[in-house]
Design an enzyme around this catalytic site. Structure first.
Site, short mmCIF file in Angstrom:
data_model
loop_
_atom_site.label_atom_id
_atom_site.label_comp_id
_atom_site.label_asym_id
_atom_site.label_seq_id
_atom_site.Cartn_x
_atom_site.Cartn_y
_atom_site.Cartn_z
N GLY A 76 0.88 -1.17 0.00
CA GLY A 76 0.00 0.00 0.00
C GLY A 76 0.91 1.22 0.00
N ALA A 77 0.97 1.89 -1.15
CA ALA A 77 1.85 3.08 -1.25
C ALA A 77 1.01 4.35 -1.15
CB ALA A 77 2.62 3.04 -2.57
N VAL B 143 -0.73 6.45 4.16
CA VAL B 143 -0.03 5.91 5.34
C VAL B 143 1.24 5.14 4.92
CG1 VAL B 143 -0.21 4.35 7.32
CG2 VAL B 143 -2.16 5.77 6.67
N GLY B 144 1.13 4.33 3.88
CA GLY B 144 2.29 3.53 3.44
C GLY B 144 3.47 4.41 3.04
N ARG C 126 -14.35 2.70 11.60
CA ARG C 126 -13.32 1.80 11.04
C ARG C 126 -13.93 0.43 10.72
NH1 ARG C 126 -11.03 4.78 15.27
NH2 ARG C 126 -9.12 5.91 14.79
N VAL D 168 -1.77 -2.66 9.62
CA VAL D 168 -2.24 -1.29 9.85
C VAL D 168 -3.67 -1.11 9.34
CG1 VAL D 168 -1.71 1.16 9.40
CG2 VAL D 168 0.16 -0.49 9.61
N SER D 169 -4.02 -1.81 8.27
CA SER D 169 -5.34 -1.65 7.64
C SER D 169 -6.46 -1.86 8.66
CB SER D 169 -5.51 -2.68 6.51
OG SER D 169 -4.40 -2.64 5.64
N ASN D 170 -7.50 -1.05 8.52
CA ASN D 170 -8.63 -1.11 9.46
C ASN D 170 -9.77 -2.01 8.98
OD1 ASN D 170 -8.12 0.50 11.79
ND2 ASN D 170 -8.05 2.32 10.47
N ASP E 205 -2.59 5.90 18.95
CA ASP E 205 -3.57 6.44 19.90
C ASP E 205 -2.86 7.05 21.12
OD1 ASP E 205 -5.44 5.44 18.13
OD2 ASP E 205 -5.66 3.54 19.21
N ARG F 296 -1.53 10.40 20.22
CA ARG F 296 -2.64 11.39 20.22
C ARG F 296 -3.02 11.76 21.66
NH1 ARG F 296 -5.78 8.59 15.09
NH2 ARG F 296 -4.72 9.84 13.51
N HIS G 72 -8.67 -0.55 18.74
CA HIS G 72 -8.39 0.67 17.98
C HIS G 72 -9.68 1.14 17.30
CE1 HIS G 72 -6.26 3.59 15.62
NE2 HIS G 72 -6.59 3.02 14.48
P1 NAI Z 1 -4.90 5.08 0.81
O1 NAI Z 1 -6.15 4.90 0.03
O2 NAI Z 1 -4.19 6.39 0.71
O3 NAI Z 1 -3.86 3.93 0.45
C1 NAI Z 1 -4.20 2.59 0.36
C2 NAI Z 1 -3.42 2.00 -0.79
O4 NAI Z 1 -3.63 0.58 -0.81
C3 NAI Z 1 -3.85 2.53 -2.17
O5 NAI Z 1 -2.74 3.13 -2.83
C4 NAI Z 1 -4.35 1.28 -2.91
O6 NAI Z 1 -4.07 1.29 -4.29
C5 NAI Z 1 -3.59 0.19 -2.18
N1 NAI Z 1 -4.17 -1.13 -2.33
C6 NAI Z 1 -5.47 -1.51 -2.33
N2 NAI Z 1 -5.59 -2.84 -2.51
C7 NAI Z 1 -4.33 -3.33 -2.62
C8 NAI Z 1 -3.80 -4.63 -2.80
N3 NAI Z 1 -4.59 -5.70 -2.91
N4 NAI Z 1 -2.47 -4.76 -2.87
C9 NAI Z 1 -1.65 -3.69 -2.78
N5 NAI Z 1 -2.09 -2.42 -2.59
C10 NAI Z 1 -3.42 -2.24 -2.51
O7 NAI Z 1 -5.28 4.77 2.35
P2 NAI Z 1 -4.44 5.16 3.64
O8 NAI Z 1 -4.91 6.46 4.17
O9 NAI Z 1 -3.00 4.96 3.36
O10 NAI Z 1 -4.96 4.06 4.69
C11 NAI Z 1 -4.63 2.69 4.50
C12 NAI Z 1 -5.30 1.83 5.56
O11 NAI Z 1 -4.72 2.11 6.84
C13 NAI Z 1 -6.81 2.08 5.72
O12 NAI Z 1 -7.48 0.86 5.93
C14 NAI Z 1 -6.89 2.95 6.95
O13 NAI Z 1 -8.13 2.86 7.59
C15 NAI Z 1 -5.77 2.35 7.78
N6 NAI Z 1 -5.25 3.19 8.84
C16 NAI Z 1 -4.94 2.56 10.01
C17 NAI Z 1 -4.40 3.26 11.06
C18 NAI Z 1 -4.06 2.55 12.32
O14 NAI Z 1 -3.73 3.20 13.32
N7 NAI Z 1 -4.10 1.22 12.36
C19 NAI Z 1 -4.16 4.71 10.97
C20 NAI Z 1 -4.49 5.27 9.67
C21 NAI Z 1 -5.01 4.51 8.65
#
Ligand code: NAI
Length: 308
Positions: free
Chosen positions: A7-8, A11-12, A88, A118-120, A148, A151, A175
């Site tokens: 996931g780039a 967050v990635g 989430r 990390v994914s929710n 958390d 924060r 979370h």
């Molecule tokens: P984003 O939409 O900016 O990035 C997600 C990336 O995953 C996209 O570039 C997408 O193309 C890629 N992706 C989707 N399916 C894929 C696959 N099968 N293989 C490879 N790449 C794939 O989202 P963001 O903001 O980076 O958030 C990512 C996840 O992290 C979300 O589920 C979000 O809820 C979660 N998150 C968790 C936190 C935590 O504390 N655990 C904090 C912030 C976000």
């Protein structure tokens, strides 16, 4: 030390940037399914190397897991983030399928990797990785509590009018907005309980603001946050890579600790080269135990939505 970040997205990429700036890994591989996206993010980040003074090599790939082979640590950030007003938990349908395939592809190419989820909804996604892979529990870590807690410290420092570096505090539990358990009783300012400086009502407000920390940002940004999540992940990666034996609250499989079983939820753990090297059982008050038990119920309810 080779680290893969799947996931780039927001967050990635932020996580890859913080790892590179800290300069402890030899290589970071970004992988995404969006054509050219990870390659582009990697190239952009590499063009900051001479500016930010790091030697970590960052590369990107569109879905080619052979490029991730031999990773020591793999971070899963792939999936959809929430939009304003969403919980989430609502992300489970799409993200469970993604996390399941991604974790199995990662392990196929890096059988010794430590996985950070990390994914929710993160606690449930961490549990899913346990249920669908053969990895030992020390090598599956969910990132939520580190963010958390950061924060919480931000809100504590604000309420105390103190520098953040003088403040300490931890958030355990699930979370989620309802599930987080900020340990206000144990929060300190230079080792002095914060209750010496602020009223109980103010402290309760700090806890409430902490719990909706992610939702507050999602409302402001239109999507979920990335700087603090990326920094929090990089802290876990560094603790493992550099065998720091640091304590972070992480989502881990509980087998009787805190009286809980068969779920992943945030508790303090020692992180070192073997991943989770110890689950730390701190003495909780009856009220804190009740909050953690309620949080666990919420996580189990979400786990029940998984098709295992
Ligand atoms: P984003 O939409 O900016 O990035 C997600 C990336 O995953 C996209 O570039 C997408 O193309 C890629 N992706 C989707 N399916 C894929 C696959 N099968 N293989 C490879 N790449 C794939 O989202 P963001 O903001 O980076 O958030 C990512 C996840 O992290 C979300 O589920 C979000 O809820 C979660 N998150 C968790 C936190 C935590 O504390 N655990 C904090 C912030 C976000």
């Amino acid at each position: 030390m080779k680290v893969t970040v799947v996931g780039a997205g927001a967050v990635g990429a932020s996580c890859a940037e913080y790892i590179a700036i800290k300069d402890f890994a030899s290589e970071v591989v970004l992988l995404d399914i969006k054509e050219g996206y990870a390659e582009g993010k990697a190239m952009d980040l590499m063009q900051t190397a001479s500016l930010n003074g790091f030697d970590t090599k960052i590369t990107g790939t569109t879905g080619d897991y052979s490029k991730t082979a031999g990773s020591d640590i793999a971070v899963i950030t792939s999936g959809i983030p929430r939009k304003p007003g969403m919980t989430r938990e609502e992300l489970i349908g799409i993200n469970a399928g993604i996390v399941k395939t991604v974790s199995s592809s990662l392990i196929e190419h890096s059988p010794n990797a430590i996985i950070i989820v990390v994914s929710n909804p993160m606690d449930t996604m961490t549990y899913l990785v346990h249920k669908t892979t053969d990895l030992p529990k020390n090598r599956i870590i969910g990132m939520g509590g580190a963010l958390d807690s950061a924060r919480f410290k931000y809100r504590l420092a604000e309420a105390l009018g103190a520098p953040i570096s003088d403040v300490d505090g931890m958030v355990i539990g699930g979370h989620s907005d309802k599930g987080m358990v900020p340990l206000t009783r144990l929060a300190t300012r230079n080792s002095v309980p914060v209750s010496e400086f602020i009223s109980n009502d103010r402290l309760e407000q700090v806890a409430a603001d902490t719990k909706v920390g992610g939702a507050t940002l999602t409302k402001l940004l239109g999507t979920s946050a990335w700087y603090a999540p990326g920094a929090a992940v990089s802290g876990l990666v560094q603790a493992i890579a550099c065998d720091q034996k640091k304590i972070f609250p992480c989502s881990t499989l509980l087998e009787g600790e805190y009286g809980l079983n068969d779920l992943c939820i945030g508790t303090p753990v020692v992180l070192g080269r073997n991943g989770i090297e110890k689950i730390v059982e701190i003495e909780l008050s009856d009220a804190e135990k009740a909050k953690l038990a309620e949080s666990a119920e919420g996580v189990k309810k979400t786990n029940g939505l998984l098709e295992l």
